[in-house]
Design an enzyme around this catalytic site. Structure first.
Site, PDB file in Angstrom:
ATOM      1  CG  ASP A 120      11.797 -19.117   0.080  1.00  0.00           C
ATOM      2  OD1 ASP A 120      13.116 -19.618   0.032  1.00  0.00           O
ATOM      3  OD2 ASP A 120      11.094 -19.967   0.542  1.00  0.00           O
ATOM      4  CG  ASP A 164      -6.565  25.192   0.082  1.00  0.00           C
ATOM      5  OD1 ASP A 164      -5.579  25.173   0.108  1.00  0.00           O
ATOM      6  OD2 ASP A 164      -7.477  25.802   1.096  1.00  0.00           O
TER       7      ASP A 164
END
Length: 929
Positions: A383, A755
């Site tokens: 707005d 990992d």
């Protein structure tokens, strides 16, 4: 806030003091030993002995052992201990053990678990143990990070916790006092105040009301607001109606659209109808853009991974005559393709970004995937008021119907604003009302407002677009004066005038609005005094008084923030209820172009009006919304439809709003954003809560989203391309060699090392180029990337086979199989470390040379690859020491591989920098991470 005391003469029609007027309720009378909310879910058929008995306000207050002055604090604490907090059961925090088990639902984690069970079934216990360890580590890290993020979010949510205004007393003889308390502390019998934008915090019965309307679509599906008011007398017919049809009852899950009221709580927590109708599914959301992206990538790889073991078994059986003894190796190959750390990396990156935003900018991310969606936003809808302009307009002039200055227009507008604020018990005056009151005060005293007596008020709502105050003027006994102000079109259609006069006034208003002014029309009418309630139907036959013109004050930081967002690749679109000329002038003053190459806007340059939106189909609106910048005269429904049209056109859309009228658009957007001082219902619906309504805060949030998304994308590209290359090489070697190229335990140890190093991706600093454009994870882009670089990685692995053959051929007394395993193990970790450093695309040379956790992790991975086969752990894993010649030859292979990686990366970056990808303009940078 000025308010009218309960029971005072000024309460006005439709506002009844508790204890003096009757209203009804579907809840049966509670016995002394029963909960006062016992019957909250009783059937409402109105027949049979189980039918609930209607109650007046006085009866419901007595059954709850309460009164219009509220509960005593000690009694409230006692009831809180007895009934528990006013929290829905499904909204309570998830315990850590349950979160750990839920981590198994991740697709990759589930497949890893299945592969571990298959390994155990074929008695490959070492393989099974390593796989299950990976599963446990993945679940542990993910559940721990999510639990930590939830705790941080819960602590931050206290800063914007939904509160309610409750009337309580410190002792039985003390006067009642209003104060804000968390909704969790509300108990049956509490008397609360309700105002525009408030969430109804529990099931309540209305005691007093002034123009009160609520949205109860969460319970009934009705989109239109429903009027609520107390009843003057019991109505037996209401006992046969459903509870949602009863005007004196409001239910948790509803929100106040307009007006105000006082109510008593009759049910809390799990006893509310919202809890009964909306169990845990009430908080479930559809898949976000991020969820869909990751799921698409995940399932593509999982399908390929599930095909790998059968292919390995069949190829070995056909070419080498091997049987099920190769099943552990086939399982290990499938595991090698799996990015086991994906859930951990994603959760850690998003949680760190959300915590950093909260710590440095006061921005709260209520839903972690929303942080990625923020980084992907390429259209921001907002707005104008309070964002591009300061939320404090100033009065420019007040004129009559002939455009001549008239101080009476301002006086009537100020009277309407003053008494609407007082009688409707609004939490704060509207910004336009404040400007009118300030201007009237500066204009000096005329006929003082004290001489007028307020009778009733119909507050502004976004559907009527007007507000009305009913006054008793001095010296006018038997006459009430209605003073209405609001949008010019809405006021004029309520005035008694011919069509030509209405068109003339509309043309006058249009000329003023085109110059950038905001307009309020003022009208009034004298009516015979009456005792009954006033309704919107009375806003007819008015006499036009004049126009109040206001101008907006641009926000100091708006112009600079708009420029920054444009450089980020984010298109700003303004969705406002203002006049098209007013909206266009404010945007142009800030340098926001309203011309977007469209000829669809009818009369206001390229500003699209709501009237035009109503004539467009969804497909046409999508095309218009993609080109236009400003949309004027928008209702809440228009805002939501425009946002949905942009999403259907393939744009990732954010919406910034703070009011009840913004709620549909907040739900329709990919990311709903609101400031901390937004109304309760907007804060509850939003995904991201800003410290203030400021575009600069949005830019910081977007950067944090792109930071996290960039790290996730980098992890996926590097890991998947490396894994794919290893799998291709492993399959090729398995068919060429008389023994397995790598034992299953070696594959899994290698994966475990990789990992651990991959955790550094969550802490990496993404390239500056990754922050310049919206970031979206696309399956097609990833597959092209990992295929090209995966084949390059496989070529390096195959070259290593030749190096191993040459080195081992010239080395006497070497266990060929164990040495081969050690050589390839070392080469794999070294090439993966090289990939981690060199494939961070979109970076300058200085950025690639910079230190950081990723370079440290890559260095650690390389050290493990070289030293592990030389330690006592090497022989346990089936590896032996390698001859020095191998390391010299391997250095040559790695040097050539580094040159190839650098050349391929530069070619890849040039293609994307030159726009070779046939993607949308603002999304060409999506693959830069």
């Amino acid at each position: 806030m000025n308010s009218v005391p309960e029971g005072s003469a000024a309460a006005g029609p439709g506002r009844t003091a508790p204890g003096t007027s009757a209203s009804v309720t579907p809840f049966p009378a509670a016995s002394p030993a029963a909960s006062p909310v016992a019957g909250a879910h009783a059937p409402s058929s109105g027949t049979g002995p189980e039918s609930p008995r209607v109650k007046t306000s006085l009866q419901i207050l007595r059954s709850l052992d309460s009164g219009p002055r509220g509960l005593v604090e000690a009694r409230a604490e006692e009831r809180l201990a007895r009934y528990g907090e006013n929290v829905l059961p499904a909204w309570r925090p998830v315990p850590w053990p349950r979160r750990f088990v839920r981590s198994l639902r991740d697709p990759f984690t589930s497949v890893l678990l299945c592969l571990g069970l298959v390994s155990a079934a074929v008695s490959a216990w070492g393989t099974a143990c390593v796989i299950l360890a990976l599963v446990a580590v993945s679940c542990l890290l993910r559940s721990t990070e999510e639990h930590r993020a939830d705790r941080s979010t819960a602590a931050l949510r206290e800063l914007v916790a939904t509160t309610a205004t409750v009337v309580r007393r410190s002792s039985a003889d003390a006067p009642p006092r209003e104060r804000d308390v968390p909704v969790a502390d509300l108990v049956p019998g509490d008397v609360i105040r309700l105002g525009p934008g408030d969430l109804v915090p529990a099931d309540v019965q209305v005691l007093r009301a002034g123009g009160l309307t609520v949205h109860q679509s969460a319970l009934t599906g009705e989109s239109a607001p429903v009027a609520k008011h107390p009843l003057d007398a019991p109505d037996p017919a209401l006992a046969r109606a459903g509870p949602f049809a009863q005007p004196q009852l409001c239910f948790q899950g509803s929100s106040v659209t307009s007006g105000s009221g006082t109510a008593v709580i009759v049910a809390t927590g799990g006893r509310t109808r919202f809890a009964a109708a909306h169990d845990g599914r009430a908080r479930q959301r559809g898949a976000s853009a991020f969820d869909r992206s990751v799921q698409g990538i995940s399932w593509t790889l999982i399908r390929f991974m599930l095909l790998t073991p059968p292919l390995v078994l069949m190829a070995n059986a056909a070419l080498r005559g091997r049987g099920l003894e190769t099943l552990p190796f086939a399982v290990a190959v499938a595991v090698g393709l799996t990015p086991e750390m994906l859930p951990v990396i994603v959760t850690t990156a998003l949680a760190r970004g959300a915590a950093r935003l909260a710590r440095t900018s006061g921005v709260i991310v209520k839903r972690l995937p929303a942080l990625h969606d923020l980084g992907a936003v390429d259209v921001l809808c907002l707005d104008k008021t309070g964002t591009l302009t300061e939320d404090r307009p100033v009065v420019e002039e007040a004129t009559d119907g002939s455009d001549a200055p008239d101080p009476e227009v301002l006086r009537w507008a100020a009277l309407s604003a003053l008494w609407t604020l007082q009688l409707a018990e609004l939490p704060a005056p509207d910004a336009l009302d404040e400007a009118v009151l300030d201007a009237a005060e500066e204009a000096g005293p005329g006929e003082t407002a004290v001489a007028y007596e307020g009778v009733a008020a119909l507050p502004f709502d976004p559907v009527r677009r007007v507000a009305t105050a009913v006054l008793r003027r001095p010296g006018r006994l038997g006459v009430h004066t209605l003073v209405t102000k609001g949008a010019v079109e809405a006021v004029l259609e309520r005035c008694a005038m011919d069509g030509d006069e209405r068109e003339r006034l509309l043309a006058l208003a249009d000329r003023k609005a085109e110059s950038g002014l905001r307009l309020l029309a003022v009208a009034r009418a004298d009516r015979p005094a009456r005792a009954g309630a006033y309704t919107p139907a009375d806003e007819r036959g008015l006499t036009f008084v004049g126009l109040v013109a206001l101008r907006d004050v641009p926000a100091p930081s708006a112009a600079d923030a708009l420029g920054v967002l444009a450089r980020r690749g984010i298109t700003v679109k303004v969705l406002t209820g203002d006049h098209p000329g007013t909206a266009a002038r404010a945007c142009e003053d800030l340098g926001l172009r309203t011309s977007a190459g469209t000829d669809t806007a009818g009369g206001y340059g390229d500003v699209v009006t709501a009237e035009l939106v109503d004539t467009l189909s969804d497909a046409e609106l999508a095309r218009v919304a993609d080109r236009a910048t400003v949309f004027a005269r928008c209702t809440p429904a228009h805002k939501a439809r425009i946002v949905s049209a942009l999403r259907s056109a393939g744009r990732t859309t954010g919406f910034l709003g703070d009011g009840v009228n913004d709620l549909p658009a907040l739900h329709a957007a990919d990311v709903g954003i609101c400031p901390r001082n937004a109304v309760d219902v907007a804060r509850e619906a939003a995904d991201v809560v800003l410290a203030e309504k400021d575009l600069t805060a949005i830019d910081r949030a977007v950067l944090a989203g792109r930071h996290s998304s960039g790290n996730i994308a980098t992890y996926l590209r590097i890991t998947l391309s490396s894994n794919l290359g290893n799998v291709i090489a492993m399959l090729t070697a398995g068919l060429m060699l008389p023994f397995l190229p790598m034992l299953p335990a070696q594959v899994l140890v290698q994966n475990l090392c990789f990992d651990a190093a991959q955790l550094a991706f969550a802490f990496d600093r993404p390239a500056a180029a990754a922050l310049r454009r919206p970031s979206v994870l696309r399956s097609r882009d990833f597959l092209r990337f990992i295929t090209g670089f995966g084949l390059l990685n496989a070529a390096a692995d195959l070259a290593t086979f030749g190096v191993l053959a040459l080195a081992l051929h010239n080395a006497a007394g070497t266990d060929g199989e164990a040495a081969f395993h050690a050589g390839w193990f070392t080469e794999n970790l070294l090439t993966q470390a090289l990939v981690m450093v060199l494939l961070r695309t979109g970076r300058s040379a200085a950025e690639r040379r910079a230190g950081g956790p990723l370079r440290a992790a890559a260095a650690g991975l390389a050290v493990v690859g070289v030293l592990l086969p030389l330690t006592p752990l090497g022989p346990l894993l089936g590896m032996s020491a390698l001859p020095p010649l191998y390391y010299l030859l391997l250095g040559s292979v790695l040097g050539l591989y580094a040159v190839g990686l650098t050349a391929a990366r530069r070619r890849y970056e040039r293609r994307h920098a030159s726009g070779a990808e046939p993607e949308r303009g603002v999304r060409e940078g999506d693959t830069e991470h």
